[in-house]
Design a protein around this motif. Sequence first.
Motif, PDB file in Angstrom:
ATOM      1  N   THR A 159      -8.633 -18.318  21.492  1.00 11.27           N
ATOM      2  CA  THR A 159      -9.121 -17.982  20.161  1.00 11.27           C
ATOM      3  C   THR A 159      -9.242 -16.471  20.014  1.00 11.27           C
ATOM      4  O   THR A 159      -9.928 -15.834  20.800  1.00 11.27           O
ATOM      5  N   PRO A 160      -8.585 -15.884  19.051  1.00  7.94           N
ATOM      6  CA  PRO A 160      -8.632 -14.420  18.938  1.00  7.94           C
ATOM      7  C   PRO A 160     -10.014 -13.944  18.538  1.00  7.94           C
ATOM      8  O   PRO A 160     -10.665 -14.547  17.678  1.00  7.94           O
ATOM      9  N   PRO A 161     -10.509 -12.874  19.149  1.00  8.88           N
ATOM     10  CA  PRO A 161     -11.824 -12.351  18.771  1.00  8.88           C
ATOM     11  C   PRO A 161     -11.772 -11.682  17.402  1.00  8.88           C
ATOM     12  O   PRO A 161     -10.787 -11.036  17.048  1.00  8.88           O
ATOM     13  N   VAL A 162     -12.825 -11.866  16.642  1.00 11.73           N
ATOM     14  CA  VAL A 162     -12.927 -11.259  15.318  1.00 11.73           C
ATOM     15  C   VAL A 162     -13.695  -9.950  15.455  1.00 11.73           C
ATOM     16  O   VAL A 162     -14.835  -9.938  15.901  1.00 11.73           O
ATOM     17  N   ARG A 163     -13.053  -8.864  15.094  1.00 10.51           N
ATOM     18  CA  ARG A 163     -13.695  -7.554  15.246  1.00 10.51           C
ATOM     19  C   ARG A 163     -14.644  -7.258  14.091  1.00 10.51           C
ATOM     20  O   ARG A 163     -15.695  -6.637  14.276  1.00 10.51           O
ATOM     21  N   ALA A 164     -14.289  -7.698  12.901  1.00 11.96           N
ATOM     22  CA  ALA A 164     -15.116  -7.400  11.732  1.00 11.96           C
ATOM     23  C   ALA A 164     -14.972  -8.517  10.708  1.00 11.96           C
ATOM     24  O   ALA A 164     -13.980  -9.245  10.695  1.00 11.96           O
ATOM     25  N   LEU A 165     -15.991  -8.638   9.867  1.00 11.75           N
ATOM     26  CA  LEU A 165     -15.967  -9.628   8.789  1.00 11.75           C
ATOM     27  C   LEU A 165     -15.695  -8.937   7.462  1.00 11.75           C
ATOM     28  O   LEU A 165     -16.294  -7.902   7.166  1.00 11.75           O
ATOM     29  N   LYS A 166     -14.801  -9.550   6.677  1.00 13.39           N
ATOM     30  CA  LYS A 166     -14.482  -9.012   5.348  1.00 13.39           C
ATOM     31  C   LYS A 166     -14.933  -9.997   4.268  1.00 13.39           C
ATOM     32  O   LYS A 166     -14.298 -10.112   3.232  1.00 13.39           O
ATOM     33  N   VAL A 167     -16.032 -10.688   4.562  1.00 13.20           N
ATOM     34  CA  VAL A 167     -16.513 -11.711   3.633  1.00 13.20           C
ATOM     35  C   VAL A 167     -16.925 -11.085   2.303  1.00 13.20           C
ATOM     36  O   VAL A 167     -16.570 -11.576   1.228  1.00 13.20           O
ATOM     37  N   GLU A 168     -17.675 -10.011   2.377  1.00 20.83           N
ATOM     38  CA  GLU A 168     -18.182  -9.410   1.127  1.00 20.83           C
ATOM     39  C   GLU A 168     -17.066  -8.864   0.236  1.00 20.83           C
ATOM     40  O   GLU A 168     -17.063  -9.146  -0.977  1.00 20.83           O
ATOM     41  N   PRO A 169     -16.110  -8.087   0.759  1.00 19.45           N
ATOM     42  CA  PRO A 169     -15.024  -7.658  -0.136  1.00 19.45           C
ATOM     43  C   PRO A 169     -14.301  -8.841  -0.771  1.00 19.45           C
ATOM     44  O   PRO A 169     -13.934  -8.788  -1.947  1.00 19.45           O
ATOM     45  N   ALA A 170     -14.130  -9.947   0.005  1.00 25.55           N
ATOM     46  CA  ALA A 170     -13.389 -11.092  -0.528  1.00 25.55           C
ATOM     47  C   ALA A 170     -14.218 -11.882  -1.537  1.00 25.55           C
ATOM     48  O   ALA A 170     -13.742 -12.193  -2.638  1.00 25.55           O
ATOM     49  N   VAL A 171     -15.461 -12.204  -1.186  1.00 20.57           N
ATOM     50  CA  VAL A 171     -16.264 -13.079  -2.052  1.00 20.57           C
ATOM     51  C   VAL A 171     -16.784 -12.318  -3.276  1.00 20.57           C
ATOM     52  O   VAL A 171     -16.741 -12.827  -4.396  1.00 20.57           O
ATOM     53  N   THR A 172     -17.272 -11.106  -3.074  1.00 19.47           N
ATOM     54  CA  THR A 172     -17.721 -10.326  -4.230  1.00 19.47           C
ATOM     55  C   THR A 172     -16.549 -10.051  -5.169  1.00 19.47           C
ATOM     56  O   THR A 172     -16.689 -10.098  -6.392  1.00 19.47           O
ATOM     57  N   GLY A 173     -15.380  -9.789  -4.579  1.00 25.08           N
ATOM     58  CA  GLY A 173     -14.194  -9.613  -5.416  1.00 25.08           C
ATOM     59  C   GLY A 173     -13.866 -10.876  -6.190  1.00 25.08           C
ATOM     60  O   GLY A 173     -13.472 -10.825  -7.357  1.00 25.08           O
ATOM     61  N   ALA A 174     -14.040 -12.045  -5.538  1.00 21.82           N
ATOM     62  CA  ALA A 174     -13.764 -13.313  -6.215  1.00 21.82           C
ATOM     63  C   ALA A 174     -14.776 -13.572  -7.330  1.00 21.82           C
ATOM     64  O   ALA A 174     -14.414 -14.051  -8.404  1.00 21.82           O
ATOM     65  N   LEU A 175     -16.049 -13.249  -7.079  1.00 24.62           N
ATOM     66  CA  LEU A 175     -17.061 -13.408  -8.135  1.00 24.62           C
ATOM     67  C   LEU A 175     -16.698 -12.560  -9.357  1.00 24.62           C
ATOM     68  O   LEU A 175     -16.791 -13.013 -10.505  1.00 24.62           O
ATOM     69  N   THR A 176     -16.280 -11.337  -9.073  1.00 27.83           N
ATOM     70  CA  THR A 176     -15.885 -10.455 -10.177  1.00 27.83           C
ATOM     71  C   THR A 176     -14.646 -10.988 -10.879  1.00 27.83           C
ATOM     72  O   THR A 176     -14.540 -10.947 -12.105  1.00 27.83           O
ATOM     73  N   ALA A 177     -13.693 -11.534 -10.084  1.00 28.85           N
ATOM     74  CA  ALA A 177     -12.423 -11.988 -10.659  1.00 28.85           C
ATOM     75  C   ALA A 177     -12.615 -13.178 -11.589  1.00 28.85           C
ATOM     76  O   ALA A 177     -12.070 -13.205 -12.696  1.00 28.85           O
ATOM     77  N   VAL A 178     -13.377 -14.178 -11.135  1.00 28.14           N
ATOM     78  CA  VAL A 178     -13.475 -15.406 -11.936  1.00 28.14           C
ATOM     79  C   VAL A 178     -14.407 -15.251 -13.137  1.00 28.14           C
ATOM     80  O   VAL A 178     -14.451 -16.137 -13.989  1.00 28.14           O
TER      81      VAL A 178
END
Length: 490
Positions: A159-178
């Motif tokens: 399983t590849p290690p995750v160095r960083a989470l990009k949840v906020e750019p993705a989800v906040t961007g989605a909230l703004t988009a919809v």
Amino acid sequence: MAIRFPALRGGGTAAAILAALALAALANVAAAKFPVRWDWTESGLYTLSEESRRAAAGLGRDVRIVSFLVDGGPVSPDALRQIDSLLEAYRQANPKRVTLERIDPRRDPLRAQALLKEFGLDPLRDSIDVVVVESGARRKQIRLLDMVEFDAGAPSSGTPPVRALKVEPAVTGALTAVTRAKRPTVYFAAGHGERDPLAAAEPGLSRFAAGLEREDVAVAPWNAVGATEVPKDADLVVVAGPTSPWLPAERDALTRYLEGGGRALLLLEPTLRRGGDALVDDGLGPLLARFGVAEDADVVVDPGRGVPFLGPETFYAETLGLHPVTSSLRGQPVLFVLARSLRAAKPGPANVVVHSLAESSDASWGETDLAHLRQVALDKNDLKGPLALALAAERERGGRLLAVGDVDSFSNLAFDRLANGSFALNAADWLLDEGNALGLRPKDRRLARLFLTGPQLDALFATLVLLLPAMAVGAGLYVWARRRGGGRAR
């Protein structure tokens, strides 16, 4: 004479127990009604930034978040828990407007099937490691790989290690988009033999177009023949494999659009001219040059990375992970079916930055003897690998262009192969700037480390292994001695 009241003493104990139970119940009610969380991580992994919290708290419309993320995918369980914790933080930021539903297709298959049908997802064809953000009729799908950033320097097995989470750019961007007034519009150019975004056959681009629509992007055709300007509401223009040249006026219109801050995805194809000794000129060379990109008149062959039973012109190429388009792919390969090589011009325009996104292997070459493609061999006139197959160019004053040397890599033929689908949608996201809402940055998951000197380690060892156990033993002996002495006195 002392008078004892056993009943009263027993009643006092019962009252104390009831009081303790009542306090525990009140504490649970208070915790459920007024939840408080402490985040001790250095990067605030479990806490929304102020920008995201304001975006969620300020929603004027109801938003529904549905998560299909479960263990067993490409991301470790602890990273999934952190993603889920941040999704919960969005709900808590505005519980009146935001609802969160978590679906495990293995434990609740009927509910999962109903939601997948509602969202137009086919488990046999689409990746369902997604989070869907919906508001009314508007909907945006976030892929798991859009929410993580892998450690490119870590070993590739397991399983590849995750160095960083990009949840906020993705989800906040989605909230703004919809909840925004208008969806971004992607125009597919037509009139020069370009591929059809609605065609479901293998050469068509319907899978790519469907992926864009799932990300709340409108797709529309644009007849570029004789056009002197790009549609004014265009957020992105796709030119997919022209087989005849663009006229100078059409090309100039696209160039003005780009230099005015527009975005374009150019999927170039090595189309052989009648007679088979040269490639068709697509007429886009001067436009590419303005962005520091040049296309070679060759066909790339890579025997070392070929696909069984197919010729060396069908191969996979590794992606380079230092760009937003490729950082989440962690070097996963992309399939190319018939590609021409690209080059970053040297010297290029002073105000343009060019990144290579995918390259062929060292053993590859660009075959320039196009009249004898049935029997290719490296000779002095060929271009030696590695060769760039996809380049991203960005002007300092605005304007982005992404050029790929093979339209088939985005077509229905290859969209579901290897990392082609993710690469295609990441390219569109970067061009549309969908992943950079409010300038939010990924959250670093690296653990804080404590470095101790030798004497400090010795003191820690003496305290934990010797001193504390000795104190516990001493306290036990003291209590035992007191009780033994008291018994003798009575």
